[in-house]
Scaffold this motif. Structure first.
Motif, PDB file in Angstrom:
ATOM      1  N   THR A 233     -10.583  -0.700  20.062  1.00 30.04           N
ATOM      2  CA  THR A 233     -10.643   0.224  21.340  1.00 30.04           C
ATOM      3  C   THR A 233     -10.163   1.693  20.871  1.00 30.04           C
ATOM      4  O   THR A 233     -10.668   2.695  21.168  1.00 30.04           O
ATOM      5  CB  THR A 233      -9.867  -0.349  22.459  1.00 30.04           C
ATOM      6  N   ARG A 234      -9.139   1.959  20.163  1.00 30.82           N
ATOM      7  CA  ARG A 234      -8.604   3.162  19.747  1.00 30.82           C
ATOM      8  C   ARG A 234      -9.775   3.776  18.799  1.00 30.82           C
ATOM      9  O   ARG A 234      -9.955   5.230  18.963  1.00 30.82           O
ATOM     10  CB  ARG A 234      -7.570   2.894  18.834  1.00 30.82           C
ATOM     11  N   MET A 235     -10.527   2.938  17.834  1.00 27.10           N
ATOM     12  CA  MET A 235     -11.586   3.744  17.080  1.00 27.10           C
ATOM     13  C   MET A 235     -12.738   3.972  17.924  1.00 27.10           C
ATOM     14  O   MET A 235     -13.331   5.008  17.560  1.00 27.10           O
ATOM     15  CB  MET A 235     -11.911   2.787  15.992  1.00 27.10           C
ATOM     16  N   GLY A 236     -12.905   3.451  18.794  1.00 25.75           N
ATOM     17  CA  GLY A 236     -14.213   3.629  19.670  1.00 25.75           C
ATOM     18  C   GLY A 236     -15.360   3.267  19.241  1.00 25.75           C
ATOM     19  O   GLY A 236     -15.399   2.580  18.065  1.00 25.75           O
ATOM     20  N   THR A 237     -16.568   3.623  19.663  1.00 25.68           N
ATOM     21  CA  THR A 237     -17.931   3.293  19.082  1.00 25.68           C
ATOM     22  C   THR A 237     -18.145   4.068  18.084  1.00 25.68           C
ATOM     23  O   THR A 237     -18.085   5.122  18.145  1.00 25.68           O
ATOM     24  CB  THR A 237     -18.783   3.267  20.305  1.00 25.68           C
ATOM     25  N   LEU A 238     -18.664   3.351  16.965  1.00 33.19           N
ATOM     26  CA  LEU A 238     -18.941   3.946  15.643  1.00 33.19           C
ATOM     27  C   LEU A 238     -20.373   4.014  15.672  1.00 33.19           C
ATOM     28  O   LEU A 238     -21.067   2.906  15.536  1.00 33.19           O
ATOM     29  CB  LEU A 238     -17.991   3.208  14.441  1.00 33.19           C
ATOM     30  N   SER A 239     -20.895   4.876  14.983  1.00 33.05           N
ATOM     31  CA  SER A 239     -22.331   5.030  14.601  1.00 33.05           C
ATOM     32  C   SER A 239     -22.148   4.316  12.898  1.00 33.05           C
ATOM     33  O   SER A 239     -21.141   3.901  12.519  1.00 33.05           O
ATOM     34  CB  SER A 239     -22.766   6.299  14.312  1.00 33.05           C
ATOM     35  N   ALA A 240     -23.392   3.891  12.731  1.00 33.24           N
ATOM     36  CA  ALA A 240     -23.462   3.167  11.231  1.00 33.24           C
ATOM     37  C   ALA A 240     -23.005   4.073  10.201  1.00 33.24           C
ATOM     38  O   ALA A 240     -22.423   3.638   9.144  1.00 33.24           O
ATOM     39  CB  ALA A 240     -24.889   2.697  11.054  1.00 33.24           C
ATOM     40  N   GLU A 241     -23.432   5.534  10.471  1.00 35.95           N
ATOM     41  CA  GLU A 241     -23.000   6.455   9.508  1.00 35.95           C
ATOM     42  C   GLU A 241     -21.448   6.440   9.146  1.00 35.95           C
ATOM     43  O   GLU A 241     -20.752   6.585   8.162  1.00 35.95           O
ATOM     44  CB  GLU A 241     -23.873   7.639   9.489  1.00 35.95           C
ATOM     45  N   VAL A 242     -20.966   6.623  10.305  1.00 36.98           N
ATOM     46  CA  VAL A 242     -19.375   6.843  10.588  1.00 36.98           C
ATOM     47  C   VAL A 242     -18.746   5.555  10.012  1.00 36.98           C
ATOM     48  O   VAL A 242     -17.594   5.483   9.306  1.00 36.98           O
ATOM     49  CB  VAL A 242     -18.962   7.067  12.003  1.00 36.98           C
ATOM     50  N   ALA A 243     -19.042   4.324  10.278  1.00 35.65           N
ATOM     51  CA  ALA A 243     -18.766   3.018   9.825  1.00 35.65           C
ATOM     52  C   ALA A 243     -18.712   2.965   8.455  1.00 35.65           C
ATOM     53  O   ALA A 243     -17.726   2.522   7.708  1.00 35.65           O
ATOM     54  CB  ALA A 243     -19.516   2.080  10.494  1.00 35.65           C
ATOM     55  N   ASP A 244     -19.738   3.474   7.576  1.00 36.97           N
ATOM     56  CA  ASP A 244     -19.786   3.264   6.313  1.00 36.97           C
ATOM     57  C   ASP A 244     -18.532   4.405   5.819  1.00 36.97           C
ATOM     58  O   ASP A 244     -18.033   3.884   4.838  1.00 36.97           O
ATOM     59  CB  ASP A 244     -21.054   4.252   5.985  1.00 36.97           C
ATOM     60  N   VAL A 245     -18.516   5.470   6.421  1.00 37.50           N
ATOM     61  CA  VAL A 245     -17.472   6.225   5.775  1.00 37.50           C
ATOM     62  C   VAL A 245     -16.042   5.553   5.954  1.00 37.50           C
ATOM     63  O   VAL A 245     -15.302   5.601   5.077  1.00 37.50           O
ATOM     64  CB  VAL A 245     -17.192   7.602   6.743  1.00 37.50           C
ATOM     65  N   LEU A 246     -15.812   4.897   7.205  1.00 40.97           N
ATOM     66  CA  LEU A 246     -14.414   4.045   7.285  1.00 40.97           C
ATOM     67  C   LEU A 246     -14.373   3.017   6.360  1.00 40.97           C
ATOM     68  O   LEU A 246     -13.155   2.595   5.645  1.00 40.97           O
ATOM     69  CB  LEU A 246     -14.422   3.616   8.735  1.00 40.97           C
ATOM     70  N   ASP A 247     -15.399   2.453   6.150  1.00 39.92           N
ATOM     71  CA  ASP A 247     -15.367   1.195   5.309  1.00 39.92           C
ATOM     72  C   ASP A 247     -15.054   1.933   3.526  1.00 39.92           C
ATOM     73  O   ASP A 247     -14.257   0.822   3.163  1.00 39.92           O
ATOM     74  CB  ASP A 247     -16.735   0.332   5.103  1.00 39.92           C
ATOM     75  N   ILE A 248     -15.695   2.755   3.421  1.00 42.25           N
ATOM     76  CA  ILE A 248     -15.542   3.115   1.986  1.00 42.25           C
ATOM     77  C   ILE A 248     -14.192   3.590   1.723  1.00 42.25           C
ATOM     78  O   ILE A 248     -13.423   3.329   0.464  1.00 42.25           O
ATOM     79  CB  ILE A 248     -16.520   4.250   1.780  1.00 42.25           C
ATOM     80  N   VAL A 249     -13.369   4.677   2.721  1.00 44.74           N
ATOM     81  CA  VAL A 249     -12.366   4.956   2.716  1.00 44.74           C
ATOM     82  C   VAL A 249     -11.414   3.710   2.820  1.00 44.74           C
ATOM     83  O   VAL A 249     -10.177   3.648   2.024  1.00 44.74           O
ATOM     84  CB  VAL A 249     -11.918   6.043   3.668  1.00 44.74           C
ATOM     85  N   ALA A 250     -11.639   2.721   3.794  1.00 42.83           N
ATOM     86  CA  ALA A 250     -10.724   1.493   3.699  1.00 42.83           C
ATOM     87  C   ALA A 250     -10.919   0.694   2.399  1.00 42.83           C
ATOM     88  O   ALA A 250      -9.497   0.222   2.156  1.00 42.83           O
ATOM     89  CB  ALA A 250     -11.214   0.547   4.805  1.00 42.83           C
ATOM     90  N   LEU A 251     -11.664   0.835   1.592  1.00 44.18           N
ATOM     91  CA  LEU A 251     -11.607  -0.034   0.369  1.00 44.18           C
ATOM     92  C   LEU A 251     -10.874   0.817  -1.028  1.00 44.18           C
ATOM     93  O   LEU A 251     -10.466  -0.072  -2.120  1.00 44.18           O
ATOM     94  CB  LEU A 251     -13.252  -0.385  -0.082  1.00 44.18           C
ATOM     95  N   GLY A 252     -11.129   2.128  -0.815  1.00 46.65           N
ATOM     96  CA  GLY A 252     -10.470   2.719  -1.809  1.00 46.65           C
ATOM     97  C   GLY A 252      -9.600   4.059  -1.507  1.00 46.65           C
ATOM     98  O   GLY A 252      -9.332   4.876  -2.472  1.00 46.65           O
ATOM     99  N   GLU A 253      -8.648   3.995  -0.384  1.00 44.91           N
ATOM    100  CA  GLU A 253      -7.909   5.149  -0.034  1.00 44.91           C
ATOM    101  C   GLU A 253      -6.648   4.962  -0.830  1.00 44.91           C
ATOM    102  O   GLU A 253      -6.078   3.752  -1.344  1.00 44.91           O
ATOM    103  CB  GLU A 253      -7.402   4.828   1.380  1.00 44.91           C
TER     104      GLU A 253
END
Length: 862
Positions: A233-253
């Motif tokens: 709910t806090r992140m809100g609706t994510l486009s596929a492109e923004v979801a890719d950004v979040l997933d890449i950062v989540a794996l390598g931050e």
């Protein structure tokens, strides 16, 4: 699940809100904050008493209805909006009576409801309290209230670490281990709602549990469905492109911005930042993190296995090609990604990552990499490294199995000698089997004598043979061919042994060499905590207590971000340092924390025994004989019998426990035996500690020997102890006060308090009432500085009627409920002797019952 969480850490905010809604001339307040930070709870508590309150809750579903948030007050439906507003205002307000209108989630109000709220404020028809979520759009009529300064805006920040720990301890009804509280705070960033969901789920999974009287959180969290929904709910609706950004950062931050830009769409990266989903550090080389740690937990838990493996592979490949000399963090990051990616295993990378993880003080991760390197077809040294790392993460039994298998395999002579040394070190320090270690070393090849001798020095030091250990260490360290690990073993043996015999200058030199080696060698980096623990023992024996505390604080700061056993070792050092300084309350807390933390590992009996023996000593000094005895019983059940180097410390803890129980003569007998053992072994600094403890308990028979030891032992303690015992032998009040000041300057507040208490008694015997009261006041001040100190000397000085030492001892045992026969058996006297002492104690004090005698005896100094 915990049904009701209290409001903790919000006193200042609560006072601000209450003042705004109840003060004269105030129109109310806007309370802003992120979702889950506690706005609604705080507003509810602030309006729980006092004025008439009407609560309205704005929702997304009601936003399409005019006055949807106030629908319950609309009696008639009509097309005239102003008529509806007038009707609601009339329903809300009562002439000449104060009213508070509170609206939760006011950013979700429909336009007409927002207009109504605005009118209530500007026309001063009611006091208005609003909650709004930061970062969310709100109607103009609402934002105008704080922009035009019609209402003050209070930004509610997440709870800080200290506030979070206080909340957890109230909720869990018990103390929480500090690192566990810090990790929970780090995951939730102080968000109260996220914390509640995390604590509930981790308790249900038994990863948040009680140990040694403390709550401890071990392992990585599993995000519950409720918590995942909150974060989504806090992140809100994510486009596929923004979801890719979040997933890449989540794996390598934390991820270098240039690396992310080559893997994700630049507009999506900008959108993620604009939506407060990622944050960018403002430095020369921008790095990107997720805006909240739980974003990463949720994205990783929701992603498909194949997709995440593919993304890890892409990210690992990009990091490999990013250019420049990789740092230890970079090597570890690429290896972690490769391990769980669709890329083929890379033994060379995993081996390098194991070394890098050691440099980063993360032996747990190093074990994982070493095993991966071995399984990927790595070299023999990867297999050796894996076995060694199992030892370093306190998996001693697993390490012994691995070393035994290596010993039976086809190794070169050099590798065989190295494995023998490592195996022996594991047998000594992890499994407490120094005699078995000697057998392993005896079978090693003579061609690598220095390497074998380095480990033999450890064996000798553990067996309580300091001079043999020093000789072996000297022999090993003269060679330039001793591996770094073995060099560290020899240096540790020197630190421990030099400290025991009273040569603190040499112990300092060896410790400095150990710290320098740990600073330049990734293989031995984690040994700084072990060397620190051995050095701390030496410093306490010498009386260099502020140096010990400073060293402990330094290592504690280095261990804050280091996972695993390093944190436990550093907390133990803090507890030991505080015990030496007489800070009994903080010492007990830290030692219990270290004990709780150590239980999470496979083979930490030696570490836990150290926690327990010092915990027993601290508890006994507070007068808590029951808890001290329980700690000693537990210590006895796990302590390695061949760990002779701890004999003195255990004996001192046992003596203080007996004294706390009232059996002072038994305590002195224990100390006398420990003194003889320490002297026979050449452990002269240990001997000094035994004599000092005996003097604190009223036995000055060591005065002559202590005078001799001043010529043999370095450090301020021996001189203070010699002067103390000599003063007590002469019943010299002035000299005892001088001894008290010496101990206070040294930092040993307990010994200083005892010496002052004994000075008070000496003055009393001389009928010098003024001097006695002054010394007693000093003893009281020092005992208060120790916060919870209640030693036999302090008790005796505070007793309103003078009792002999034997009378105090018998009264103390009687007050615990022991029968006359049990007391006689404990003290090896006749029952008639016990009865006679109790009778004379009653005559002197006027007490009628044993309980009355006990209350008189256990009074605290004023």
């Amino acid at each position: 699940m915990i049904s009701a969480w209290p409001l903790v850490g919000r006193d200042e905010e609560l006072r601000t809100i209450e003042a705004a809604i109840r003060g004269n001339g105030n129109a109310g307040l806007v309370l802003a904050g992120a979702a889950g930070v506690g706005k609604t709870r705080l507003a509810r508590d602030a309006t729980a008493t006092g004025s008439r309150v009407h609560w309205a809750v704005a929702t997304s579903s009601a936003r399409c209805l005019p006055l949807g948030a106030f629908a319950d007050l609309c009696q008639h439906l009509g097309s005239d909006p102003m008529q509806l507003v007038h009707e609601v205002i009339h329903a809300l307000t009562v002439p000449d009576q104060p009213v508070v209108v509170a609206v939760d989630d006011a950013h979700l109000l429909d336009e007409l409801s927002a207009f109504l709220v605005h009118q209530l404020v500007v026309r001063k028809l009611a006091t208005v309290l609003l909650t709004v979520r930061t970062g969310m759009p709100a109607p103009d009529a609402i934002t105008a209230l704080w922009k035009d300064q019609a209402l003050p805006l209070l930004e509610l920040q997440p709870l800080g670490y200290a506030e979070m720990q206080a909340l957890l301890e109230v909720v869990l009804d018990g103390a929480v281990e500090s690192d566990s509280a810090r990790r929970i705070w780090s995951f939730t960033q102080g968000n109260a709602l996220y914390t509640r969901e995390l604590v509930d789920s981790e308790r249900a999974a038994n990863r948040l549990y009680r140990s040694a009287g403390l709550w401890i959180w071990h392992g990585q969290p599993t995000v519950s469905r409720t918590l995942r929904e909150l974060i989504d709910t806090r992140m809100g609706t994510l486009s596929a492109e923004v979801a890719d950004v979040l997933d890449i950062v989540a794996l390598g931050e934390p991820l270098d911005a240039t690396v992310l830009s080559r893997l994700a769409d630049s507009r999506a990266i900008e959108a993620a930042e604009a939506q407060s989903l990622i944050v960018v550090t403002d430095d020369v080389s921008p790095r990107i993190r997720l805006a909240h740690p739980l974003f990463g937990e949720v994205r990783r838990s929701e992603g498909s296995t194949l997709r995440l493996r593919r993304l890890r592979g892409l990210l690992a490949t990009e990091l490999r090609h990013s250019g420049g000399r990789p740092s230890a963090q970079g090597i570890v990051a690429r290896a972690e990604l490769t391990l769980e990616s669709d890329l083929p295993p890379d033994a060379a990378l995993f081996g390098a990552a194991a070394d890098a993880a050691l440099e980063m003080l993360d032996p747990v991760l190093a074990v994982r990499f070493a095993q991966a390197a071995w399984e990927a077809g790595g070299r023999v040294d990867h297999r050796v490294l894996h076995a060694k790392l199992l030892m370093l993460v306190a998996r001693g039994r697993s390490a012994e199995t691995a070393f035994a298998q290596l010993a039976d395999s086809d190794l070169s002579e050099r590798d065989r000698v190295e494995v023998s040394g490592l195996r022996a070190a594991n047998l000594v320090w992890m499994l407490g089997r120094p005699r078995d270690a000697s057998a392993v070393l005896g079978a090693a090849a003579a061609g690598q004598a220095a390497t074998v001798t380095a480990i033999r020095a450890s064996v000798e030091s553990v067996l309580g043979r300091p001079h043999a250990a020093i000789e072996a260490a000297h022999s090993a360290l003269r060679s330039t061919r001793v591996p770094e690990f073995h060099t560290m073993m020899a240096l540790g043996a020197q630190v421990l042994s030099f400290g025991a015999i009273g040569r603190i200058t040499d112990a300092d030199t060896a410790a400095r060499r150990g710290f320098e080696l740990a600073a330049r060698s990734g293989e031995t980096a984690h040994f700084r905590f072990w060397i620190g623990a051995l050095h701390a023992r030496a410093l306490r024996l010498a009386g260099l207590l502020t140096d010990s505390a400073a060293g402990a604080e330094q290592l504690r700061s280095e261990a804050l971000d280091a996972p695993g056993l390093a944190r436990v070792q550093s907390v133990l050092l803090i507890g030991h340092a505080d015990l030496g300084l007489g800070r009994l309350d903080t010492a007990i807390r830290a030692l219990r924390e270290a004990l709780a933390g150590a239980t999470a590992y496979e083979t930490t009996d030696g570490l836990r025994a150290a926690c327990l023996m010092w915990l027993a000593e601290a508890l006994a000094m507070t007068g808590d004989s029951t808890a001290a005895a329980a700690a000693l019983t537990q210590c006895d059940s796990i302590r390695y019998p061949d760990f002779a180097f701890t004999d003195t410390a255990v004996s001192i803890a046992r003596a203080w426990t007996a004294a706390a129980e009232g059996a002072v003569s038994q305590a002195l007998s224990l100390l006398n035996d420990a003194t003889s053992v320490a002297r026979d072994r050449g452990q002269l600094a240990n001997e000094v500690m035994c004599h000092q403890a005996a003097t604190q308990l009223g036995d000055c028979s060591g005065a002559v020997r202590l005078a001799e030891l001043t010529e043999l032992v370095e450090g301020p303690r021996v001189h203070a102890a010699a002067a103390y015992a000599a003063a007590l032998a002469k019943t010299d009040g002035e000299a005892l006060e001088v001894a008290s000041r010496s101990y206070e300057a040294m930092g040993d507040a307990i010994a200083a308090a005892d010496a002052a208490a004994q000075a008070s008694m000496a003055y009393s015997h001389q009928q010098r009432r003024g001097a006695a009261l002054t010394a007693l006041a000093t003893a009281g001040r020092l005992a208060a500085q120790c916060r919870t100190a209640l030693t036999p000397a302090l008790r005796a000085a505070s007793c309103p009627e003078p009792l002999t030492g034997r009378q105090r001892e018998i009264v103390a045992l009687a007050a615990q409920g022991l029968s006359n026969r049990q007391i006689a058996q404990r003290l090896t006297v006749s029952v008639r002797t016990v009865e006679g002492h109790l009778y004379r104690a009653s005559q002197r004090t006027g007490a009628v019952t044993r309980d009355e005698l006990g209350r008189i005896l256990h009074g605290r100094p004023s």
